[in-house]
Design an enzyme around this catalytic site. Structure first.
Site, PDB file in Angstrom:
ATOM      1  N   PRO A   1       0.792  -1.231   0.000  1.00 10.76           N
ATOM      2  CA  PRO A   1       0.000   0.000   0.000  1.00 10.76           C
ATOM      3  C   PRO A   1       0.823   1.279   0.000  1.00 10.76           C
ATOM      4  O   PRO A   1       1.879   1.364   0.631  1.00 10.76           O
ATOM      5  CB  PRO A   1      -0.812  -0.101   1.310  1.00 10.76           C
TER       6      PRO A   1
ATOM      7  N   SER B   1       4.078  -8.375   5.970  1.00 14.29           N
ATOM      8  CA  SER B   1       2.751  -8.447   5.374  1.00 14.29           C
ATOM      9  C   SER B   1       2.677  -7.599   4.104  1.00 14.29           C
ATOM     10  O   SER B   1       3.236  -6.498   4.044  1.00 14.29           O
ATOM     11  CB  SER B   1       1.692  -7.943   6.363  1.00 14.29           C
ATOM     12  N   CYS B   2       1.952  -8.111   3.104  1.00 14.70           N
ATOM     13  CA  CYS B   2       1.752  -7.304   1.891  1.00 14.70           C
ATOM     14  C   CYS B   2       0.910  -6.082   2.190  1.00 14.70           C
ATOM     15  O   CYS B   2       0.853  -5.152   1.393  1.00 14.70           O
ATOM     16  CB  CYS B   2       1.106  -8.148   0.793  1.00 14.70           C
ATOM     17  N   SER B   3       0.243  -6.067   3.364  1.00  9.65           N
ATOM     18  CA  SER B   3      -0.594  -4.928   3.736  1.00  9.65           C
ATOM     19  C   SER B   3       0.107  -3.944   4.658  1.00  9.65           C
ATOM     20  O   SER B   3      -0.506  -2.970   5.099  1.00  9.65           O
ATOM     21  CB  SER B   3      -1.885  -5.423   4.404  1.00  9.65           C
TER      22      SER B   3
END
Length: 470
Positions: free
Chosen positions: A214, A242-244
């Site tokens: 993000p 985390s990809c977030s």
């Protein structure tokens, strides 16, 4: 060896799935609750978190422990009271009745980052929908995957459910994963873009997680303390694996200095230009590929590898990017507690930068905005090709939150923008087939004038005006 192992796992999964195909909702719910409880129990959650950190070298055991318990709780909350057996919808006015049925055997390609929570929180909704699941884990997390599935299998045995509803392949590697994908009835691929592409090439119906990190926009009206807390916590959580995790920040120039000061107070280290260059060289030695020995490591360890001197308690490294419009490694995937920071003056230009950055590091994934201007939220959401726009929260809420309506998941799909057939969070709803019964109802006669509007009025007028034949 590989083919026999995979085929045997799928055969056992089919036997187990056939056994529970006739189970009642109550029986299925008991099995789900048992598995959830065993995974939530403190001793099991801590043991899996420690094993994960020890085996993979990624993330922090304490963070993964907290992550596992929170996600198990969230998944069970979302599943509680949901009907997934028999009749799930009735529309008597349309003569329709819908029955839910399982997909069959689901193959899941799971990543090395937070492997235990990822496996558990895929298995729970798959069990709720009466499917069997076989995991093909990243080789780097194979022991953790085996231990995690053993915890779930023990829980299934306790309530008399077939243990083979949940399995982990005894072999790892690309060949095993591809054979499993081809043999299963459905595929869920979580991890890198190559894994997702292999899933879609398998010939089996598949859902892939979206790739990306993000970008966060902080405008001059934002609650700066709240924004700082969310961004700093998210960027450093579990060492940014985390990809977030918040990855890039665009902050309005009028509040940029205060924002930087706040990050330092929170425990971040601001890199100067020389330190930023050293950090980039350490993380991307060839200028393109992340050093796999540094990802998911503590900020102080990454700093030391780059020759930077920072306190051990530093949780996030912040690198200034004077021009966020220029491509560079820092604006791409990091998988580490590293945050890029850029300033902007014009909001519309900042929105264009959010879109441009996502096109490089993972279109369709997510972005965020901290603002007190609702109109700006809508302008951002209307102009970006993202499945998620997070407002005044950490982007870590992408995977589920008790303080928003976002459903809990470990699979964040990114729609057609990111090459996925699903737009949004993958949940239990994606693990069902449906049979629809249709019965006759009183005939409905369409109102042509209502459907065609002015076109129908014009046609009627022309008919009236046509001269009669002599």
């Amino acid at each position: 060896m590989i083919s026999e192992s995979v085929d045997e796992a799928v055969r056992r999964a089919r036997v187990a799935e056939a056994e529970v195909a006739s189970w009642s909702q109550a029986g299925i719910d008991e099995a789900v609750a048992a598995v959830g409880w065993h995974c939530y129990r403190e001793e099991n959650a801590r043991a899996l978190a420690r094993l994960s950190e020890e085996e993979t070298g990624l993330g922090d055991a304490e963070a993964m422990y907290a992550l596992q318990r929170r996600r198990v709780l969230g998944i069970l909350y979302d599943l509680h009271g949901v009907r997934t057996v028999g009749v799930v919808e009735e529309q008597p006015e349309r003569g329709l009745v819908t029955l839910a049925k399982p997909l069959g055997v689901i193959a899941v390609a799971s990543p090395a980052t937070a492997p235990a929570p990822g496996i558990i929180c895929n298995a729970l909704p798959m069990l709720k929908t009466r499917n069997a699941v076989v995991f093909s884990p990243n080789p780097r997390a194979h022991r953790t995957a085996l231990a995690t599935t053993e915890v779930m299998r023990a829980a299934l045995a306790e309530v008399g459910a077939p243990q083979d509803l949940v399995q982990c392949l005894p072999v790892t590697g690309r060949d095993a994963g591809e054979r499993l994908m081809s043999a299963a009835d459905f595929v869920v691929a979580i991890g890198g873009s190559n894994t997702v592409r292999r899933a879609y090439r398998s010939g089996t119906p598949a859902i892939g997680a979206g790739v990306g990190n993000p970008t966060v926009l902080v405008d001059e009206t934002a609650d700066l303390d709240e924004a700082l807390n969310h961004i700093h916590t998210g960027a450093g959580f579990n060492h940014g694996t985390s990809c977030s995790s918040e990855s890039n920040v665009l902050v309005h120039r009028s509040v940029a200095d205060d924002f930087r000061d706040g990050l330092v107070r929170a425990g971040a280290h601001l890199c100067d230009a020389a330190e930023t260059a050293a950090l980039v060289e350490a993380l991307w030695p060839d200028g393109r590929t992340l050093d796999r020995d540094l990802i998911g490591r503590p900020a102080a360890q990454i700093a030391a590898a780059a020759g930077l001197t920072v306190p051990d308690k530093v949780s996030v490294l912040v690198a200034d990017q004077p021009d966020a419009g220029q491509d560079g490694p820092l604006l791409r995937e990091k998988i580490s507690p590293v945050l890029s920071l850029s300033e902007y003056t014009d909001f519309d230009e900042a929105v264009r930068l959010v879109q441009r950055i996502s096109e490089r590091c993972g279109i369709g994934h997510s972005c965020a905005i901290h603002t007190n201007r609702p109109d700006r939220v809508m302008r951002l959401a209307e102009r970006v090709t993202h499945c998620r726009v997070v407002v005044n929260q950490s982007t870590m809420t992408n995977t589920g939150s008790f303080s928003s309506g976002v459903p809990f998941t470990t699979t964040l799909s990114s729609g057609s923008w990111g090459g996925s057939g699903v737009s949004g969070n993958v949940t239990w709803r994606h693990f069902l087939n449906y049979t629809t019964i249709s019965r006759p109802v009183p005939e409905r006669v369409p109102d042509e004038a209502a459907l065609f509007g002015p076109y129908w009025d014009r046609a009627a007028a022309r008919t009236t005006e046509e001269p009669k034949a002599a």
